[in-house]
Design a protein around this motif. Structure first.
Motif, short mmCIF file in Angstrom:
data_model
loop_
_atom_site.label_atom_id
_atom_site.label_comp_id
_atom_site.label_asym_id
_atom_site.label_seq_id
_atom_site.Cartn_x
_atom_site.Cartn_y
_atom_site.Cartn_z
N THR A 70 47.45 40.42 35.96
CA THR A 70 46.46 39.39 35.68
C THR A 70 45.66 39.10 36.93
O THR A 70 46.20 39.01 38.02
N ILE A 71 44.38 38.97 36.73
CA ILE A 71 43.49 38.61 37.82
C ILE A 71 42.91 37.25 37.51
O ILE A 71 42.56 36.97 36.37
N VAL A 101 42.44 38.78 32.55
CA VAL A 101 41.65 37.90 33.39
C VAL A 101 41.87 36.47 32.97
O VAL A 101 41.93 36.16 31.78
N LEU A 122 47.87 30.26 40.25
CA LEU A 122 49.07 30.79 40.88
C LEU A 122 50.28 30.67 39.95
O LEU A 122 51.17 31.52 39.98
N GLU A 127 47.66 38.48 40.38
CA GLU A 127 47.82 39.47 41.44
C GLU A 127 46.60 39.53 42.33
O GLU A 127 46.63 40.15 43.39
N GLY A 128 45.55 38.95 41.86
CA GLY A 128 44.33 38.98 42.66
C GLY A 128 43.44 37.85 42.21
O GLY A 128 43.64 37.29 41.13
N SER A 148 48.30 33.75 49.50
CA SER A 148 49.18 34.91 49.53
C SER A 148 48.65 36.02 48.63
O SER A 148 49.07 37.15 48.76
N LEU A 308 39.04 44.60 44.87
CA LEU A 308 40.32 43.91 44.73
C LEU A 308 41.43 44.91 44.46
O LEU A 308 42.49 44.87 45.07
N LEU A 309 41.16 45.81 43.55
CA LEU A 309 42.19 46.74 43.14
C LEU A 309 42.47 47.82 44.17
O LEU A 309 43.56 48.39 44.20
N GLY A 311 42.34 47.17 47.31
CA GLY A 311 42.86 46.48 48.49
C GLY A 311 41.96 46.49 49.70
O GLY A 311 42.37 46.89 50.78
#
Lengths: 338, 338
Positions: A70-71, A101, A122, A127-128, A148, A308-309, A311
DNA sequence: ACGCCGTATGTGAACGGTCACATTGGGCTG
DNA sequence: CAGCCCAATGTGACCGTTCACATACGGCGT
């Protein structure tokens, strides 16, 4: 929402396994299409899955893998054209990568509501994070929080490296240069709210371009993005009328400006030229059709997910902040008659 | 997104329990603030939670309770003003109730992409669904699918009981009556796409109102909601010019129409009156400011959540489809000079 | 002094997947 | 034909939480 207590739980891999005459592990393998599976077994299991209308339980999978797929999107003013378009694009790009999303809209821009929104995300074990709330204040709150989760902001202050944006400065310079080249020397800038990163950048672009052409710039007027504000600002400005062109920081304010200019019985672009920013779909049907700067929000959203994916964009692809906007010349600008 | 393998797992209730010197069950009780907890114990546990920055793992909770606290939104054209506003409102209302919201935008309106979108949401184990995709086709696909999740659609066909909407027919009648009362007798209707429920309803309202006043109506023109279409439709219409007013099914098309009317050298409202629908924020700054029908999308979103969470509006509150739109008279309409 | 009840807390199992490892049974090699 | 390897499958444990039930303990009525 009352859950139906009579309806028993959904089928699990063990149910599938039993009916297919294999172990649950084999079913799991089919789900993750691992190698070393006999084609025949695989088909049989899939058949049973279909029959049972089996759906893998995301919670269980998430629990053991600790991956939520999930973003999160944290967004302000998401009913505006730009943010809304970005959200749609992000959502599509993420879905294509198998991500979910989750969007949260900020109620206010104070620290507390930012934290509340962030906590909400959170809690989802995102994850992003993509941040679209483009206020300086929000931006700073983030960096202070040292999150984080990996995150990307859709606007850049120039200092951060997980920022991605359409080059606002370049866009503003394009617009300003256009007016200068048409012969205008008395140009106002109707800026966005001081608190907004993009407003700041566009203002900066305007001032830079002006000074490079040795044109004296008056102090920008700080607006609030609304057509309403543009209208009243225009009315004020026209009481003195010491200008021949206005560069508005977005299309809505430009619309309000045009309204005010016409109310004053003046012609666009005959008396006053106006340039907007964003190129909302309506802009080409304003009266007159608005010269403006087009931003590719879709591209922005897609790149955000990519960044994002992967990194941090270490792929060495196109420079993160390299989306260059485009000037769309229509009929709200003309040569200065002065 | 490479997960950091060095970072160990997040603290669990057992970690909290150990540090607080209680059993994990006690920690669980604190989380769900159950009664029969000594205040002192509770505080001690909460202290440890804060220290560890403990966050309950949603996946684990979801796994055992089989409740996701997530609501899905299935939306088409979510970058348009109406849907976007509704989404924002839904999201806020849901969050206030402790729910998460997951939005999926449809790529197309074919059955396959609907199913794909729906599957995506069902994979999320949503507990409820709000459908904003307002196409007849999408709507029908749903009813055929007989979903296991409770759902609400933000438009009604009149047949369904989990539908909720602003009364489009009433709105269209308001707009039409306004034109008739101004003396117009040759009124065109620029409708939305045939496939859209709201377009249909507005058209219906228009025709009903016309016939009730014994005014002959010409066949509505089917558009696609865009200003672009409005512009070209206007150009076509003006070649014959057998009308004095147009009721457009949304504001964007009205904008395009006005563009075309001016291009033809005609005056609004002197020669042609125009009414829109939606009251987008820009409408009051169009040239001339647009007479239109305002819909309260925020209220719609809030009610959707209420309906969903209370399982079908059995509260006997205000009638589900009872949101009445409002006519906003501005300067794009005037008496017929005919 | 005894049993009983209610309050505060602890224990074991389950949720539905994945992971690490064990087990089977050919087919190939030497 | 022994030995080995690999492909195909099975077994046990675990993720973090809640649920059902068990336990400890103090006070109270009799």
């Amino acid at each position: 929402m009352p859950s139906d207590p009579t309806r028993s739980r959904a089928p699990s891999i063990r149910d599938v396994a039993r009916l297919a005459g294999v172990s649950y592990q084999t079913v799991s393998r089919v789900l993750n299409d691992s190698p070393n599976l006999r084609e025949e077994t695989k088909l049989r299991v899939q058949q049973v899955m279909d029959d049972l209308q089996y759906r893998p339980n995301r919670a269980a999978r998430m629990l053991v893998t600790s991956r939520s797929r999930t973003i999160g999107i944290l967004s302000a003013s998401s009913s505006q054209y730009g943010p809304a378009s970005s959200i749609t694009a992000i959502e599509q790009a993420a879905r294509a990568e198998g991500y979910f999303v989750n969007t949260v809209n900020l109620d206010g821009s104070d620290r507390e509501s930012i934290e509340r929104a962030l906590n909400h995300l959170l809690d989802q074990a995102i994850e992003g994070l993509v941040v679209i709330a483009p206020q300086v204040r929000v931006f700073n709150t983030f960096t202070q929080m040292n999150l984080s989760v990996p995150f990307v902001t859709l606007q850049s202050t120039g200092t951060s490296d997980h920022a991605l944006s359409v080059d606002q400065i370049a866009g503003a310079r394009l617009a300003t240069r256009h007016l200068i080249e048409l012969g205008h020397r008395n140009i106002y800038h109707l800026a966005g709210p001081q608190d907004w990163i993009e407003a700041e950048a566009r203002m900066h672009g305007f001032l830079t371009e002006m000074s490079e052409h040795d044109v004296v710039a008056t102090a920008p007027i700080l607006g609030d993005w609304t057509a309403e504000f543009g209208y009243f600002a225009g009315r004020e400005l026209l009481r003195v009328r010491d200008f021949t062109a206005i560069f508005s920081s977005n299309d809505q304010m430009a619309l309000g400006l045009m309204h005010a200019v016409r109310d004053a019985g003046l012609d666009i672009p005959g008396d006053i030229s106006i340039v907007g920013f964003d190129d909302i779909p309506e802009a080409r049907h304003f009266w007159p059709p608005l010269t403006t700067v087009r931003q590719d929000f879709g591209e922005l959203g897609r790149r955000a997910i990519e960044l994002l994916l992967n990194g941090g964009g270490q792929l060495g692809g196109p420079s993160p902040s390299g989306i260059i906007p485009e000037l769309i010349v229509r009929q709200s600008t003309g040569t200065s008659r002065f």
